[in-house]
Design a protein around this motif. Structure first.
Motif, PDB file in Angstrom:
ATOM      1  N   LEU A 406       4.763   2.218  -3.650  1.00 22.25           N
ATOM      2  CA  LEU A 406       5.795   1.829  -3.086  1.00 22.25           C
ATOM      3  C   LEU A 406       5.034   2.397  -1.565  1.00 22.25           C
ATOM      4  CD1 LEU A 406       9.364   2.333  -3.981  1.00 22.25           C
ATOM      5  CD2 LEU A 406       8.291   0.119  -3.877  1.00 22.25           C
ATOM      6  N   VAL A 407       4.711   3.426  -1.357  1.00 18.16           N
ATOM      7  CA  VAL A 407       3.865   4.079  -0.359  1.00 18.16           C
ATOM      8  C   VAL A 407       2.773   3.325   0.067  1.00 18.16           C
ATOM      9  CG1 VAL A 407       2.703   5.914   1.044  1.00 18.16           C
ATOM     10  CG2 VAL A 407       5.070   6.335  -0.477  1.00 18.16           C
ATOM     11  N   HIS A 408       1.888   2.964  -0.903  1.00 20.50           N
ATOM     12  CA  HIS A 408       0.646   2.190  -0.887  1.00 20.50           C
ATOM     13  C   HIS A 408       1.171   0.664  -0.336  1.00 20.50           C
ATOM     14  CE1 HIS A 408      -2.537  -0.266  -2.295  1.00 20.50           C
ATOM     15  NE2 HIS A 408      -3.216   0.325  -1.916  1.00 20.50           N
ATOM     16  N   LEU A 409       2.222   0.088  -0.793  1.00 22.36           N
ATOM     17  CA  LEU A 409       2.656  -1.328  -0.324  1.00 22.36           C
ATOM     18  C   LEU A 409       3.012  -1.092   1.099  1.00 22.36           C
ATOM     19  CD1 LEU A 409       4.660  -2.377  -3.569  1.00 22.36           C
ATOM     20  CD2 LEU A 409       2.462  -3.417  -2.845  1.00 22.36           C
ATOM     21  N   ALA A 410       3.755  -0.093   1.456  1.00 21.49           N
ATOM     22  CA  ALA A 410       4.286  -0.111   2.656  1.00 21.49           C
ATOM     23  C   ALA A 410       3.090  -0.062   3.623  1.00 21.49           C
ATOM     24  CB  ALA A 410       5.285   1.198   2.992  1.00 21.49           C
ATOM     25  N   THR A 411       2.049   0.521   3.333  1.00 21.61           N
ATOM     26  CA  THR A 411       0.867   1.001   4.159  1.00 21.61           C
ATOM     27  C   THR A 411      -0.325   0.056   4.235  1.00 21.61           C
ATOM     28  OG1 THR A 411       0.188   2.799   2.684  1.00 21.61           O
ATOM     29  CG2 THR A 411       1.789   3.238   4.612  1.00 21.61           C
ATOM     30  N   HIS A 412      -0.471  -0.841   3.312  1.00 23.76           N
ATOM     31  CA  HIS A 412      -1.635  -1.754   2.924  1.00 23.76           C
ATOM     32  C   HIS A 412      -0.993  -3.232   2.861  1.00 23.76           C
ATOM     33  CE1 HIS A 412      -3.042   2.132   1.608  1.00 23.76           C
ATOM     34  NE2 HIS A 412      -4.191   1.870   1.431  1.00 23.76           N
ATOM     35  N   ASP A 413      -2.041  -4.015   3.330  1.00 23.71           N
ATOM     36  CA  ASP A 413      -2.061  -5.141   3.380  1.00 23.71           C
ATOM     37  C   ASP A 413      -1.848  -5.722   1.659  1.00 23.71           C
ATOM     38  OD1 ASP A 413      -2.181  -8.104   4.476  1.00 23.71           O
ATOM     39  OD2 ASP A 413      -4.008  -8.185   3.440  1.00 23.71           O
ATOM     40  N   VAL A 414      -0.835  -6.754   1.367  1.00 21.41           N
ATOM     41  CA  VAL A 414      -0.685  -7.261  -0.076  1.00 21.41           C
ATOM     42  C   VAL A 414      -1.826  -7.990  -0.434  1.00 21.41           C
ATOM     43  CG1 VAL A 414       0.943  -8.415  -1.446  1.00 21.41           C
ATOM     44  CG2 VAL A 414       1.862  -7.073   0.413  1.00 21.41           C
ATOM     45  N   LEU A 415      -2.095  -8.776   0.376  1.00 20.28           N
ATOM     46  CA  LEU A 415      -3.243  -9.611   0.208  1.00 20.28           C
ATOM     47  C   LEU A 415      -4.644  -9.343  -0.109  1.00 20.28           C
ATOM     48  CD1 LEU A 415      -3.951 -12.965  -0.462  1.00 20.28           C
ATOM     49  CD2 LEU A 415      -4.609 -13.176   2.243  1.00 20.28           C
ATOM     50  N   THR A 416      -5.113  -8.504   0.699  1.00 17.36           N
ATOM     51  CA  THR A 416      -6.509  -7.967   0.616  1.00 17.36           C
ATOM     52  C   THR A 416      -6.601  -6.586   0.165  1.00 17.36           C
ATOM     53  OG1 THR A 416      -6.281  -7.174   2.987  1.00 17.36           O
ATOM     54  CG2 THR A 416      -7.290  -9.404   2.458  1.00 17.36           C
ATOM     55  N   GLY A 417      -5.381  -5.737   0.067  1.00 14.85           N
ATOM     56  CA  GLY A 417      -5.369  -4.321  -0.288  1.00 14.85           C
ATOM     57  C   GLY A 417      -5.851  -3.490   0.717  1.00 14.85           C
ATOM     58  N   LEU A 418      -6.275  -3.991   2.100  1.00 18.93           N
ATOM     59  CA  LEU A 418      -6.909  -2.909   3.119  1.00 18.93           C
ATOM     60  C   LEU A 418      -5.570  -2.452   3.632  1.00 18.93           C
ATOM     61  CD1 LEU A 418      -9.419  -5.410   4.804  1.00 18.93           C
ATOM     62  CD2 LEU A 418      -9.876  -3.640   2.948  1.00 18.93           C
ATOM     63  N   PRO A 419      -5.826  -1.203   4.387  1.00 21.17           N
ATOM     64  CA  PRO A 419      -4.587  -0.591   5.067  1.00 21.17           C
ATOM     65  C   PRO A 419      -4.407  -1.678   6.126  1.00 21.17           C
ATOM     66  CG  PRO A 419      -6.645   1.000   5.054  1.00 21.17           C
ATOM     67  CD  PRO A 419      -7.053  -0.510   4.467  1.00 21.17           C
ATOM     68  N   ASN A 420      -2.928  -1.503   6.496  1.00 24.85           N
ATOM     69  CA  ASN A 420      -2.110  -2.341   7.445  1.00 24.85           C
ATOM     70  C   ASN A 420      -2.143  -1.778   8.869  1.00 24.85           C
ATOM     71  OD1 ASN A 420      -0.336  -0.404   7.205  1.00 24.85           O
ATOM     72  ND2 ASN A 420       1.324  -1.898   6.221  1.00 24.85           N
ATOM     73  N   ARG A 421      -1.515  -2.175   9.749  1.00 26.82           N
ATOM     74  CA  ARG A 421      -1.896  -1.760  11.108  1.00 26.82           C
ATOM     75  C   ARG A 421      -1.066  -0.355  11.082  1.00 26.82           C
ATOM     76  NH1 ARG A 421      -1.458  -4.308  16.500  1.00 26.82           N
ATOM     77  NH2 ARG A 421      -0.825  -3.035  17.778  1.00 26.82           N
ATOM     78  N   MET A 422      -0.019  -0.176  10.439  1.00 28.24           N
ATOM     79  CA  MET A 422       0.699   0.983  10.529  1.00 28.24           C
ATOM     80  C   MET A 422      -0.146   2.123  10.173  1.00 28.24           C
ATOM     81  SD  MET A 422       4.284   2.169   8.795  1.00 28.24           S
ATOM     82  CE  MET A 422       3.533   2.155   7.233  1.00 28.24           C
ATOM     83  N   LEU A 423      -0.957   1.963   8.722  1.00 31.53           N
ATOM     84  CA  LEU A 423      -1.585   2.882   8.247  1.00 31.53           C
ATOM     85  C   LEU A 423      -2.995   3.203   9.275  1.00 31.53           C
ATOM     86  CD1 LEU A 423      -2.121   5.049   6.092  1.00 31.53           C
ATOM     87  CD2 LEU A 423      -3.214   3.191   4.889  1.00 31.53           C
ATOM     88  N   PHE A 424      -3.607   2.171   9.850  1.00 36.06           N
ATOM     89  CA  PHE A 424      -4.718   2.183  10.419  1.00 36.06           C
ATOM     90  C   PHE A 424      -4.290   3.125  11.804  1.00 36.06           C
ATOM     91  CE2 PHE A 424      -7.395   0.770  13.824  1.00 36.06           C
ATOM     92  CZ  PHE A 424      -8.778   1.073  13.345  1.00 36.06           C
ATOM     93  N   MET A 425      -3.347   2.828  12.501  1.00 33.81           N
ATOM     94  CA  MET A 425      -2.978   3.348  13.909  1.00 33.81           C
ATOM     95  C   MET A 425      -2.621   4.874  13.256  1.00 33.81           C
ATOM     96  SD  MET A 425      -3.249   1.328  15.887  1.00 33.81           S
ATOM     97  CE  MET A 425      -2.588   2.279  17.383  1.00 33.81           C
ATOM     98  N   GLN A 426      -2.139   5.346  12.293  1.00 32.36           N
ATOM     99  CA  GLN A 426      -1.915   6.646  11.831  1.00 32.36           C
ATOM    100  C   GLN A 426      -3.338   7.390  11.890  1.00 32.36           C
ATOM    101  OE1 GLN A 426       0.321   6.706   8.355  1.00 32.36           O
ATOM    102  NE2 GLN A 426       2.406   6.307   9.304  1.00 32.36           N
ATOM    103  N   LYS A 427      -4.241   6.797  10.981  1.00 28.30           N
ATOM    104  CA  LYS A 427      -5.718   7.286  10.752  1.00 28.30           C
ATOM    105  C   LYS A 427      -6.115   7.456  11.952  1.00 28.30           C
ATOM    106  CE  LYS A 427      -6.287   5.590   5.959  1.00 28.30           C
ATOM    107  NZ  LYS A 427      -6.603   6.960   5.430  1.00 28.30           N
ATOM    108  N   LEU A 428      -6.080   6.520  13.119  1.00 31.09           N
ATOM    109  CA  LEU A 428      -6.683   6.301  14.368  1.00 31.09           C
ATOM    110  C   LEU A 428      -6.405   7.444  14.939  1.00 31.09           C
ATOM    111  CD1 LEU A 428      -8.591   5.055  16.542  1.00 31.09           C
ATOM    112  CD2 LEU A 428      -6.825   3.778  17.062  1.00 31.09           C
ATOM    113  N   GLU A 429      -4.919   7.680  15.023  1.00 35.27           N
ATOM    114  CA  GLU A 429      -4.610   8.935  16.071  1.00 35.27           C
ATOM    115  C   GLU A 429      -5.071  10.292  15.260  1.00 35.27           C
ATOM    116  OE1 GLU A 429      -0.186   8.436  15.798  1.00 35.27           O
ATOM    117  OE2 GLU A 429      -0.218   6.794  17.377  1.00 35.27           O
ATOM    118  N   SER A 430      -5.029  10.418  14.104  1.00 32.70           N
ATOM    119  CA  SER A 430      -5.441  11.577  13.472  1.00 32.70           C
ATOM    120  C   SER A 430      -7.237  11.663  13.793  1.00 32.70           C
ATOM    121  CB  SER A 430      -5.281  11.532  11.908  1.00 32.70           C
ATOM    122  OG  SER A 430      -3.930  11.331  11.530  1.00 32.70           O
ATOM    123  N   ALA A 431      -7.680  10.784  13.610  1.00 37.21           N
ATOM    124  CA  ALA A 431      -9.357  10.653  14.078  1.00 37.21           C
ATOM    125  C   ALA A 431      -9.482  11.061  15.339  1.00 37.21           C
ATOM    126  CB  ALA A 431      -9.905   9.380  13.687  1.00 37.21           C
TER     127      ALA A 431
END
Length: 610
Positions: A406-431
């Motif tokens: 569920l965490v993966h589905l909440a943070t990844h795009d269903v079609l491509t399996g790539l991280p979605n905007r929410m996860l990307f922004m978290q990773k960007l802020e951490s980076a």
């Protein structure tokens, strides 16, 4: 405060169940016995009342038969025609002996009379009953009775018919022992050889004596009620309520017992009521009433006969049974309490073991105490509990896996399996935080597909989805493992590049992305080229926040798309282009101002010359 345990509660519960069960059974047995006794008493009363009524009617019919015998005796017609009641007459004397014999053998007969049609209904033969025995009335004491209904109505009958009078109190003068007694009269015509009615034979019956004889075999606790066709009490346990019509105060059965109204309305022939089911109608009694016709069809005579029995007498057996039931309930209640305690202890001991195992669910030593080898329900419960423990552990493992999914589905795009905007922004802020701490750089690449809308419109959304999946796969092939690629939505992708290689690697990576996306794709037999426009922003040169970096990369991407598709620009190049445009605008403005100034000088110099 010590709270009661399960053993105590279970003991109390089982004891209460046992006591309630035995008490309810006893109470039901007591109530059922009462109802059964009352019903049996009612049916017995009804049967007795029917039999008493039949015997009463049969007795009256027997009296009518006796009257017919006397009316058809030899010499009856000749005596009624020729004799005036005075002087010696052998035929009359012979009849008088017969009448006397009937009086002797029927103690309920108060009078037997032969009355002629002549001489205003003169009595020719008359026998009365007195306290001393039979009394024969003769000579001048014989009376004329032609004015009485039992004479003139009987004279109107044909020979062989029976007249039945209403039940009345005898107030005729000189009737000896019959005076003041409830009396029923039966009469029959006396006919000659031609069938002409020449006289009547009348028998007066002592109603009370007849009933007393008929009810002699009834139980002593039975009470008898008798009413005429109008409802007047003729017989009642309270003598003051009988023959009220004779004393000017009528007491009616239908007023005393309203349930008898249908009997007098002739809509029912019998009524049964008891004080147990209907205490208002029969307080403390069981009552049975029947309507019984008598005297044949002449005059439509009928009576209502009733029998009553005290309810206490009926329920005496039930009361004895109730006392025995109470003792039985007390004994069984004590036994139920004892058995409840023993059973509760036997049942709760393995439950304590199960409770200990439940509080130490994943402790292996707790499972060793479970009674797994028992073959009863406790053993089944223990084995089920052990199996449940293992299943719970498996379910918890599966639940953790589902949570991760569920965490993966909440943070990844269903079609491509790539991280979605929410996860990307978290990773960007951490980076950004990591880069600021290490004094390093990072870059954000905003990738927008150039010809995706045309592909979607031309080949449909299903092909478009496949194109997006293929683009995501090619992006991951171009990037290294440390880079992050995400799908923002639609045909927009975003790439995060961190590390020391950012300044040199970002343009190269953008170029490789453009090259790989310009390669031809083959989808469902269709060849197509997607292409992309890319905008680049870097930390810390372009911004220090994640939102601004994304916004600046987006602005650079739009600048690249407006300058021509399949190109990439950095945000610094966009800013440099804007500065050049501003400088050029200033130069053009200055040049225009200088030209305007030169024109004005030339005009002033030419003016004096003119």
């Amino acid at each position: 405060m010590i709270r009661p345990g399960l053993t105590f509660k279970l003991s109390v519960l089982l004891a209460c169940i046992g006591v309630l069960a035995s008490g309810a059974t006893g109470y039901y047995a007591y109530r059922a016995n009462r109802t059964m006794l009352v019903n049996q008493a009612g049916h017995s009363l009804l049967t007795s009342t029917e039999l008493l009524g039949q015997r009463f009617a049969a007795s009256i019919d027997d009296v009518g038969a006796d009257a017919l015998v006397l009316a058809t005796m030899p010499f009856s017609a000749s005596v009624a025609q020729t004799d005036d009641g005075h002087g010696a007459n052998p035929a009359r004397e012979w009849l008088a002996q017969v009448y006397s014999s009937f009086m002797v053998h029927h103690p309920e007969y108060l009078q037997i009379r032969l009355i002629t049609r002549q001489h205003y209904g003169l009595e020719l033969i008359r026998f009365d009953r007195d306290v001393d025995g039979l009394v024969r009335v003769e000579g001048q004491k014989l009376q004329e009775k032609g004015q009485f209904a039992y004479v003139f109505e009987t004279l109107a009958f044909a020979p062989g018919r029976i007249y039945t009078s209403p039940i009345l109190v005898n107030h005729e003068y000189g009737t000896h022992g019959a005076e003041g007694k409830p009396t029923l009269r039966l009469g029959t015509p006396v006919g000659d050889a031609n069938g002409t009615v020449v006289g009547v034979v009348v028998i007066d019956i002592d109603l009370a004596g007849m009933l007393k004889r008929l009810q002699s075999d009834l139980p002593s606790d039975y009470q008898v009620y008798l009413a005429n066709e109008w409802g007047d009490f003729l017989v009642h346990p309270d003598v003051s309520k009988t023959f009220g019509f004779d004393r000017g105060r009528r007491v009616l059965m239908q007023d005393s017992f309203s349930v008898t109204k249908p009997l007098f309305e002739q809509t029912q022939s019998e009524v049964l009521v008891n004080g147990l089911a209907d205490p208002r109608q029969a307080a403390g009694q069981v009552l049975a009433f029947v309507r019984r016709p008598f005297g044949g069809s002449e005059g439509n005579r009928y009576m209502v006969l009733g029998l009553a029995k005290p309810l206490d007498d009926v329920l005496s057996g039930a009361n004895l049974l109730g006392n025995r039931i109470i003792r039985m309930v007390l004994v069984f209640s004590g036994l139920a309490v004892l058995l409840a305690i023993l059973f509760a202890r036997a049942l709760t001991k393995p439950l304590h073991l199960l409770a200990y195992a439940a509080t130490h669910l994943f402790a292996e030593h707790a499972m060793n105490t479970l009674p797994l080898k028992r073959t009863d329900e406790i053993g089944v419960l223990a084995r089920c509990f052990d199996r449940l423990r293992r299943e719970i552990k498996a379910q918890m493992d599966a639940l953790h896996a589902k949570q991760r999914e569920l965490v993966h589905l909440a943070t990844h795009d269903v079609l491509t399996g790539l991280p979605n905007r929410m996860l990307f922004m978290q990773k960007l802020e951490s980076a950004i935080e990591e880069a600021a701490r290490r004094d390093e750089r990072l870059a954000v690449l905003f990738v927008d597909l150039d010809r995706f809308k045309q592909i979607n419109d031309q080949f449909g959304h299903a092909v478009g989805d496949k194109v997006l999946v293929a683009v995501a796969r090619r992006l991951k092939q171009v990037l290294c493992a440390a880079d992050v690629v995400a799908r923002l939505g639609g045909d927009e992708f975003i790439v995060l590049i961190a590390g020391a290689r950012v300044s040199e690697a970002a343009p190269g990576i953008a170029s490789r992305i453009m090259d790989v996306l310009n390669e031809t794709l083959l989808m469902d037999g269709h060849s197509m080229t997607v292409g992309a426009s890319i905008g680049i922003s870097q930390f810390p040169d372009d911004s220090g926040t994640a939102e601004e970096l994304l916004h600046n990369a987006d602005a650079a991407m739009y600048a690249a798309k407006s300058g021509g598709r399949c190109a990439y620009l950095s945000y610094q190049e966009v800013l440099e282009a804007r500065r050049r445009e501003q400088a050029e605008e200033l130069e053009r403005a200055a040049f225009a101002g200088a030209r305007a100034g030169e024109g004005a000088t030339e005009g002033r110099e030419a003016e004096p010359t003119a």
